[in-house]
Each structure stands twice: as C-alpha cells, then as structure tokens.
Design an enzyme around this catalytic site. Sequence first.
Site, PDB file in Angstrom:
ATOM      1  CB  CYS A 233     107.501  28.903   3.767  1.00 21.99           C
ATOM      2  SG  CYS A 233     105.743  28.806   4.174  1.00 21.99           S
TER       3      CYS A 233
ATOM      4  CB  CYS B 276      96.496  27.709  -9.560  1.00 25.59           C
ATOM      5  SG  CYS B 276      98.237  28.001  -9.975  1.00 25.59           S
TER       6      CYS B 276
ATOM      7  CB  CYS C 260     103.937  36.208   4.424  1.00 29.19           C
ATOM      8  SG  CYS C 260     103.956  35.115   3.013  1.00 29.19           S
TER       9      CYS C 260
ATOM     10  CB  CYS D 174     107.689  35.158   4.405  1.00 28.06           C
ATOM     11  SG  CYS D 174     107.172  33.767   3.374  1.00 28.06           S
TER      12      CYS D 174
ATOM     13  CB  CYS E 127      94.291  30.705  -7.757  1.00 26.63           C
ATOM     14  SG  CYS E 127      95.033  32.228  -7.133  1.00 26.63           S
TER      15      CYS E 127
ATOM     16  NE  ARG F 103     102.194  30.165   8.832  1.00 22.06           N
ATOM     17  CZ  ARG F 103     103.272  30.334   8.071  1.00 22.06           C
ATOM     18  NH1 ARG F 103     103.186  30.214   6.777  1.00 22.06           N
ATOM     19  NH2 ARG F 103     104.435  30.633   8.622  1.00 22.06           N
TER      20      ARG F 103
ATOM     21  CB  CYS G 270      97.957  35.125 -11.769  1.00 25.63           C
ATOM     22  SG  CYS G 270      99.354  33.988 -11.773  1.00 25.63           S
TER      23      CYS G 270
HETATM   24  N1  SAM Z   1     101.604  33.294  -7.278  1.00 20.64           N
HETATM   25  C1  SAM Z   1     102.491  32.664  -6.397  1.00 20.64           C
HETATM   26  C2  SAM Z   1     102.507  31.178  -6.546  1.00 20.64           C
HETATM   27  O1  SAM Z   1     101.450  30.598  -6.757  1.00 20.64           O
HETATM   28  O2  SAM Z   1     103.568  30.574  -6.469  1.00 20.64           O
HETATM   29  C3  SAM Z   1     102.298  33.038  -4.950  1.00 20.64           C
HETATM   30  C4  SAM Z   1     100.918  33.258  -4.353  1.00 20.64           C
HETATM   31  S1  SAM Z   1      99.836  31.842  -4.274  1.00 20.64           S
HETATM   32  C5  SAM Z   1      98.301  32.595  -3.973  1.00 20.64           C
HETATM   33  C6  SAM Z   1     100.325  31.023  -2.789  1.00 20.64           C
HETATM   34  C7  SAM Z   1      99.621  29.753  -2.384  1.00 20.64           C
HETATM   35  O3  SAM Z   1      98.373  30.055  -1.781  1.00 20.64           O
HETATM   36  C8  SAM Z   1      99.260  28.739  -3.437  1.00 20.64           C
HETATM   37  O4  SAM Z   1     100.333  27.947  -3.850  1.00 20.64           O
HETATM   38  C9  SAM Z   1      98.210  27.906  -2.726  1.00 20.64           C
HETATM   39  O5  SAM Z   1      98.836  26.836  -2.044  1.00 20.64           O
HETATM   40  C10 SAM Z   1      97.583  28.886  -1.736  1.00 20.64           C
HETATM   41  N2  SAM Z   1      96.210  29.211  -2.137  1.00 20.64           N
HETATM   42  C11 SAM Z   1      95.853  30.029  -3.146  1.00 20.64           C
HETATM   43  N3  SAM Z   1      94.509  30.082  -3.272  1.00 20.64           N
HETATM   44  C12 SAM Z   1      94.003  29.277  -2.317  1.00 20.64           C
HETATM   45  C13 SAM Z   1      92.664  28.890  -1.963  1.00 20.64           C
HETATM   46  N4  SAM Z   1      91.617  29.344  -2.612  1.00 20.64           N
HETATM   47  N5  SAM Z   1      92.509  28.044  -0.928  1.00 20.64           N
HETATM   48  C14 SAM Z   1      93.590  27.570  -0.259  1.00 20.64           C
HETATM   49  N6  SAM Z   1      94.861  27.884  -0.576  1.00 20.64           N
HETATM   50  C15 SAM Z   1      95.074  28.708  -1.591  1.00 20.64           C
HETATM   51  C1  DTB Z   2     100.107  29.587   1.897  1.00 21.44           C
HETATM   52  O1  DTB Z   2     100.413  28.377   1.936  1.00 21.44           O
HETATM   53  N1  DTB Z   2      98.903  30.061   2.139  1.00 21.44           N
HETATM   54  C2  DTB Z   2      98.870  31.511   1.947  1.00 21.44           C
HETATM   55  C3  DTB Z   2     100.359  31.830   1.690  1.00 21.44           C
HETATM   56  N2  DTB Z   2     100.967  30.547   1.613  1.00 21.44           N
HETATM   57  C4  DTB Z   2     100.747  32.697   0.600  1.00 21.44           C
HETATM   58  C5  DTB Z   2      97.909  31.953   0.932  1.00 21.44           C
HETATM   59  C6  DTB Z   2      96.511  31.489   1.173  1.00 21.44           C
HETATM   60  C7  DTB Z   2      95.651  32.102   0.140  1.00 21.44           C
HETATM   61  C8  DTB Z   2      94.216  31.831   0.380  1.00 21.44           C
HETATM   62  C9  DTB Z   2      93.348  32.404  -0.657  1.00 21.44           C
HETATM   63  C10 DTB Z   2      93.393  33.890  -0.785  1.00 21.44           C
HETATM   64  O2  DTB Z   2      93.254  34.629   0.219  1.00 21.44           O
HETATM   65  O3  DTB Z   2      93.513  34.362  -1.929  1.00 21.44           O
HETATM   66 FE1  SF4 Z   3      98.822  32.710  -9.974  1.00 24.71          FE
HETATM   67 FE2  SF4 Z   3      97.152  32.012  -8.047  1.00 24.71          FE
HETATM   68 FE3  SF4 Z   3      98.535  30.144  -9.302  1.00 24.71          FE
HETATM   69 FE4  SF4 Z   3      99.805  31.871  -7.647  1.00 24.71          FE
HETATM   70  S1  SF4 Z   3      98.286  30.345  -7.088  1.00 24.71           S
HETATM   71  S2  SF4 Z   3     100.462  31.224  -9.700  1.00 24.71           S
HETATM   72  S3  SF4 Z   3      98.575  33.715  -7.989  1.00 24.71           S
HETATM   73  S4  SF4 Z   3      96.988  31.479 -10.249  1.00 24.71           S
END
Ligand code: SAM
Ligand code: DTB
Ligand code: SF4
Length: 336
Positions: free
Chosen positions: A187, A56, A96, A127, A59, A259, A52
């Site tokens: 959501c 973030c 989702c 979703c 992530c 959630r 990506c």
């Molecule tokens: N890429 C898209 C975006 O960021 O809009 C969708 C997928 S992203 C992984 C969805 C959400 O997962 C993020 O906004 C964040 O709130 C949550 N998330 C991602 N990595 C996480 C982590 N390591 N621990 C907790 N929540 C996480």
């Molecule tokens: C949300 O708030 N939590 C989910 C979903 N929306 C997409 C994602 C959590 C991701 C946790 C880290 C991972 O498994 O990569």
């Molecule tokens: Fe990309 Fe992860 Fe950020 Fe979603 S949360 S935009 S997958 S870096």
Amino acid sequence: MIRHDWTLEEIATLFQLPFPELLYRAQTAHRQYFDGATIQASTLLSIKTGACPEDCKYCSQSGRYATGLEKEKLLQVETVVEAAKAAKAQGSSRFCMGAAWRSPTEKDMPMVLEMVRQVKDLGMETCMTLGMLNEQQAQSLAAAGLDYYNHNLDTSPEYYARVITTRSYDDRLNTLHHVRDAGIKVCAGGIVGMGEERSDRMSLLQQLANLPVHPESVPINRLVPIPGTPLGDTPPMDELEFVRTLAVARILMPASWLRLSAGRESMSDSTQALCFMAGANSLFLGCKLLTTPNAGLGRDQELLQRLGMRLAEAPVSVPLYHDAMASYRQEDARPA
Ligand code: SAM
Ligand code: DTB
Ligand code: SF4
C-alpha cells in the site's frame, strides 16, 4: 494494459486533458478491472501515538512540533482487537494499524506480530504502517500473516527534502522492496496539497506507477493541515486538481485499488462523487483517521446510498496480482 515505463511527458499530457476527457479515460481504465459501484473500506487505528523522532512537516505526531497531541504508548493487543471488531461491525474489510515510529524496534515486534495474528483471526485483512522495515522485519510480518503494509512515498523525489529530512526517498523505496520481496501486498501513495507543483504530483505518480509491480493499494491523501506543524498554514489545494490527480493515478495504475484517503472530512459530497468518477474505489471508514477526524460512518453510508454505491464484501481481490507477482519473482531470479 499495465505499464511500468510512464514518461513525465505522457503524464503531463494526461493532466492537461480537458476535465471531461480525463474523467472519461479514467472511467474507461477503471472499468477494465473493477465495477464502478464497489468501494473497499479500511479502518485505521493509531496503535502508538505521537513523540515520533521524524520531522515530516505535515505530521501531528512528530515530536518536533507543538501540535498539542496527547502521546500514547503501544496499545495492548486486546484493545486493538476490540477496535478491529468494531471496525468489522461497521463494514470495514481491512484493519490498518499505524505507529508513530521511525521503524519498529525488536522489542516491539512480538506485540505487533500478535496484533496481526489476532486481527486476522477475526476474518479481517490486516494492514500495518510502522515506518521503515528491514528485510527481517518484513519477513516476520509476512510469516504472521500480514496482508498489506502501508508506506508512502509522500511526494516527488524533487520536493521530498522540503518535507522530510530524517529519512531519504531511497529509504522509502527500500522498505517497499522489502515488503514486496516478503510477499506482503504493498500500500503506497502520497500526500498532495503540501504546496508542491503539479510537476511534483506528476513525478510522485510516475514513481509509483514505474515500480516493478504496482502497489495493490494506492492511497492519495489531501493534506490535513495541522496547527503547529510547518505545513499547518498551507492553503487548501484546488479540489479539481485533486480530482485530476486521482484520475491520472487511475489511468497509470488501472488494476490497483485507489484510496481517497485523508482530507475527505473537509470535502463536499459532490467533490467526493467526482473522486469516485475519477476512479477512487477505496476509503477509510470511521470518524477518526490516525489522529484527525474523518467523515464518519453516518455521512459515508448516506453518501454511498445517494450515489447508489456499496461497500465491498470482505476481502477484496486484487486484479492481476498473481500474474504481476509471478513475473516479479522470475525477474528476481534472473542473473544480474
Ligand atoms: N510513522 C509511519 C510512517 O510515517 O511511515 C506510519 C504512520 S504515518 C502517519 C502514515 C502516512 O500518513 C504518512 O506517510 C502520510 O502520507 C500520511 N499522513 C500523515 N499525516 C498526514 C496529514 N496531516 N495529512 C495527510 N496525510 C498525512
Ligand atoms: C495513508 O496513506 N493515510 C493514512 C494511512 N495511510 C496510515 C493516514 C492518514 C493520516 C492523516 C492524519 C492523521 O489522522 O493523523
Ligand atoms: Fe513519524 Fe508522522 Fe513521519 Fe510517520 S509521518 S514517521 S508518524 S512524523
């Protein structure tokens, strides 16, 4: 009563309540709109993993950090439908689908829309979480029948720049507006335990609760620290402060599904039980979130059984949704 004018002072007062009083108030708010024993379950699938362009700092999927994650191209529709069938068989009412994109490209949209149609045909709610959406993309997802779109505010406006620099808080709010305007259920929640202060958690919840319509689904994630990311060494957040955050969210947004999202795997059963007492009534089922492990069906079934709780029959209703949307549309039509 549903309010959209919460002040930080009021939210601070809630956070400072003695713990039993806070949980009592959260339970009281919860019982106005929900029964105390039903849990909505969604299952996640990463339909496009890693690489990506966004930064973030929490992530595993950002291409900027060496997290050792194996990247994957957009999955085939059949693969997604098979995973959705398995999720349904496990008791999930909603599927989702998440993609590691800044936003979907026009080239990707037809496949994504087909995924929505075919998963919906299984009788599941759909979703998606695909990053930022423009108005047109939100409209096409709505036309394909998408039920929910997940897009988190992640943290407070004040802490935000410490976590993400490649898209702004306003970008996120704009996506939420496009989703709401298209008639897709929202959501939206955030992540706590990223080293922020309580004042940031207050401010995140204020942003969510003061949206023109409360998100129908509010995921509160506890940071899953990912080695290789800038937040990989963040010490775990105090569990009781996490429970407090859920309780305050429940009081501010009493008619939303709340959630208990990422971070459950490392939580004791007792803490999860407290989260349900605080008003959490939704979770992710299955042994994987997007890229990290989740509690797993066996453990969840056992936990719910021990607590005398049950998974909701598909699909769940959203209290007050139609009233809230009707007044939103009226306000929309009002001349500026
Ligand atoms: N890429 C898209 C975006 O960021 O809009 C969708 C997928 S992203 C992984 C969805 C959400 O997962 C993020 O906004 C964040 O709130 C949550 N998330 C991602 N990595 C996480 C982590 N390591 N621990 C907790 N929540 C996480
Ligand atoms: C949300 O708030 N939590 C989910 C979903 N929306 C997409 C994602 C959590 C991701 C946790 C880290 C991972 O498994 O990569
Ligand atoms: Fe990309 Fe992860 Fe950020 Fe979603 S949360 S935009 S997958 S870096």
